[in-house]
Design an enzyme around this catalytic site. Structure first.
Site, PDB file in Angstrom:
ATOM      1  N   GLU A 111       1.577   1.320 -24.990  1.00 36.30           N
ATOM      2  CA  GLU A 111       0.067   1.387 -24.911  1.00 36.30           C
ATOM      3  C   GLU A 111      -0.417   0.035 -24.010  1.00 36.30           C
ATOM      4  O   GLU A 111       0.053  -0.903 -24.396  1.00 36.30           O
ATOM      5  CB  GLU A 111      -0.553   1.387 -26.169  1.00 36.30           C
ATOM      6  CG  GLU A 111      -0.049   2.551 -27.121  1.00 36.30           C
ATOM      7  CD  GLU A 111      -0.447   3.867 -26.484  1.00 36.30           C
ATOM      8  OE1 GLU A 111      -1.442   3.974 -25.508  1.00 36.30           O
ATOM      9  OE2 GLU A 111      -0.023   5.089 -26.845  1.00 36.30           O
ATOM     10  N   ARG A 171     -10.365  12.756 -35.663  1.00 35.21           N
ATOM     11  CA  ARG A 171     -10.246  14.465 -35.479  1.00 35.21           C
ATOM     12  C   ARG A 171      -9.960  14.883 -36.989  1.00 35.21           C
ATOM     13  O   ARG A 171     -10.279  16.199 -37.457  1.00 35.21           O
ATOM     14  CB  ARG A 171      -9.098  14.804 -34.597  1.00 35.21           C
ATOM     15  CG  ARG A 171      -8.887  16.270 -34.068  1.00 35.21           C
ATOM     16  CD  ARG A 171      -7.875  16.716 -33.420  1.00 35.21           C
ATOM     17  NE  ARG A 171      -6.729  16.007 -33.916  1.00 35.21           N
ATOM     18  CZ  ARG A 171      -5.971  16.715 -34.882  1.00 35.21           C
ATOM     19  NH1 ARG A 171      -6.141  17.716 -35.405  1.00 35.21           N
ATOM     20  NH2 ARG A 171      -4.674  16.181 -35.088  1.00 35.21           N
ATOM     21  N   CYS A 191      -4.626   4.391 -35.331  1.00 34.39           N
ATOM     22  CA  CYS A 191      -3.539   3.527 -34.332  1.00 34.39           C
ATOM     23  C   CYS A 191      -4.409   2.802 -33.283  1.00 34.39           C
ATOM     24  O   CYS A 191      -4.083   1.491 -33.245  1.00 34.39           O
ATOM     25  CB  CYS A 191      -2.485   4.421 -33.804  1.00 34.39           C
ATOM     26  SG  CYS A 191      -1.223   4.883 -34.970  1.00 34.39           S
ATOM     27  N   HIS A 207       3.665   3.844 -29.508  1.00 38.38           N
ATOM     28  CA  HIS A 207       3.678   5.194 -30.077  1.00 38.38           C
ATOM     29  C   HIS A 207       5.126   5.548 -29.897  1.00 38.38           C
ATOM     30  O   HIS A 207       5.647   5.737 -28.802  1.00 38.38           O
ATOM     31  CB  HIS A 207       2.330   6.069 -29.332  1.00 38.38           C
ATOM     32  CG  HIS A 207       1.252   6.033 -30.243  1.00 38.38           C
ATOM     33  ND1 HIS A 207       0.136   5.728 -29.720  1.00 38.38           N
ATOM     34  CD2 HIS A 207       0.942   6.349 -31.614  1.00 38.38           C
ATOM     35  CE1 HIS A 207      -0.960   5.790 -30.568  1.00 38.38           C
ATOM     36  NE2 HIS A 207      -0.361   6.208 -31.697  1.00 38.38           N
TER      37      HIS A 207
HETATM   38  N1  PCA Z   1      -0.446   7.646 -36.062  1.00 35.86           N
HETATM   39  C1  PCA Z   1      -1.655   7.879 -36.170  1.00 35.86           C
HETATM   40  C2  PCA Z   1      -2.001   6.769 -37.300  1.00 35.86           C
HETATM   41  C3  PCA Z   1      -0.891   6.504 -38.032  1.00 35.86           C
HETATM   42  C4  PCA Z   1       0.213   6.863 -36.948  1.00 35.86           C
HETATM   43  O1  PCA Z   1       1.276   6.517 -37.216  1.00 35.86           O
HETATM   44  C5  PCA Z   1      -2.366   7.513 -34.557  1.00 35.86           C
HETATM   45  O2  PCA Z   1      -1.511   7.593 -33.676  1.00 35.86           O
HETATM   46  O3  PCA Z   1      -3.515   6.941 -34.753  1.00 35.86           O
END
Ligand code: PCA
Length: 216
Positions: A82, A92, A145, A168
Site C-alpha cells: 500500500e 461497507r 485496515c 494487503h
Molecule cells: N482486512 C480488512 C480489515 C481487517 C482485514 O484483515 C480491511 O482491509 O480493511
C-alpha cells in the site's frame, strides 16, 4: 543497546470468515530474525479505535525500528504494497464490535493522507524477483485496515526514524473454496513473501525509482 525489533501486525478474522491470513502470517513470523532484526507479532482486533489503541500500545512497548501491518483483502490476487492511507473511515460492513462509521475522520484535523515510509517499489521488486506476484496498491480502502494504516503513520510522527507501511494479502485457499473465482495464495507462500518484503524494506533506506503506477 536494545535488539532491533520489527513490529508485524495482522488482524483477527472478520466479515464472517473463520480465519484471516494476515494474523496467521504475522504469527508464523514471530521470533524470525530478518536482516538483523527480530519479528514481534501482534494480532489486532478488527474494530475501529480498539485496533489502533492496541497498535500504539505495542509501538510504545516494543520500540520497533520498523512497523509493518498486514490485512486480508479478498479479491486481490497478489501482495498489495500500500502506498497511501487516507483520513476516512467509511465502512461497507460493521466491524467486529458492530460499529459502522460513515465518512468519519480517523484523526479529526489530521492531514488528508499519509504515505507509507517503507520502500514500496523495492519491496515489490524483491517479491517479483523471488517469483511472487506483487504490486503497488494506490488504496487500502476505507475500512479497519486503512484506519490502522493511517493511525500508524500518524503516531509514527512521534517516533522519528521509525518507518511504517501496510501490505494487503489475498485470501487463503480454504477461504477461496467458499467464494468461487476468488484468487488465493497458500499460507507458506504468504509467509515467505512477507519475510522477503521485510528484508527488502530493511535493506533499502532509499526506494527504487521504477514505475508502480496505474491508470484509474
Ligand atoms: N482486512 C480488512 C480489515 C481487517 C482485514 O484483515 C480491511 O482491509 O480493511
Amino acid at each position: 543497546m536494545d535488539e532491533a525489533t520489527i513490529l508485524l501486525t495482522g488482524f483477527e478474522p472478520f466479515g464472517g470468515e473463520a480465519v484471516n491470513p494476515s494474523a496467521q502470517v504475522a504469527q508464523a513470523l514471530h521470533g524470525r530474525r530478518i536482516a538483523g532484526a527480530t519479528v514481534h507479532a501482534l494480532e489486532l482486533p478488527c474494530r475501529f479505535g480498539d485496533a489502533l489503541a492496541a497498535l500504539t500500545a505495542a509501538i510504545a512497548a516494543s520500540r520497533p525500528q520498523l512497523v509493518l501491518a498486514l490485512g486480508q483483502a479478498g479479491g486481490r490476487c497478489d501482495f498489495s504494497i500500500e502506498r497511501v492511507a487516507i483520513n476516512v473511515d467509511d465502512a461497507r460492513i460493521a466491524d467486529n464490535g458492530g460499529h459502522q462509521p460513515i465518512d468519519q475522520a480517523v484523526v479529526p484535523a489530521g492531514p488528508a493522507a499519509y504515505f507509507a515510509t517503507l520502500p514500496i517499489k523495492a519491496m515489490v521488486a524483491a517479491l517479483q524477483a523471488a517469483g511472487l506476484p506483487a504490486s503497488v496498491s494506490q488504496s487500502a480502502g476505507t475500512f479497519v485496515c486503512n484506519h490502522v494504516f493511517y493511525g500508524l503513520m500518524h503516531s509514527l510522527r512521534q517516533h522519528p526514524g521509525v518507518r511504517g507501511g501496510f501490505i494487503h494479502l489475498p485470501l487463503l485457499p480454504e477461504q477461496a473454496t467458499r467464494q468461487r473465482g476468488q484468487p488465493s495464495l497458500p499460507l507458506s507462500t504468504m509467509v515467505e513473501g512477507v519475510a522477503i518484503a521485510l528484508a527488502a524494506a530493511l535493506s533499502h533506506s532509499v526506494d527504487l525509482r521504477r514505475s508502480g503506477g496505474a491508470e484509474a
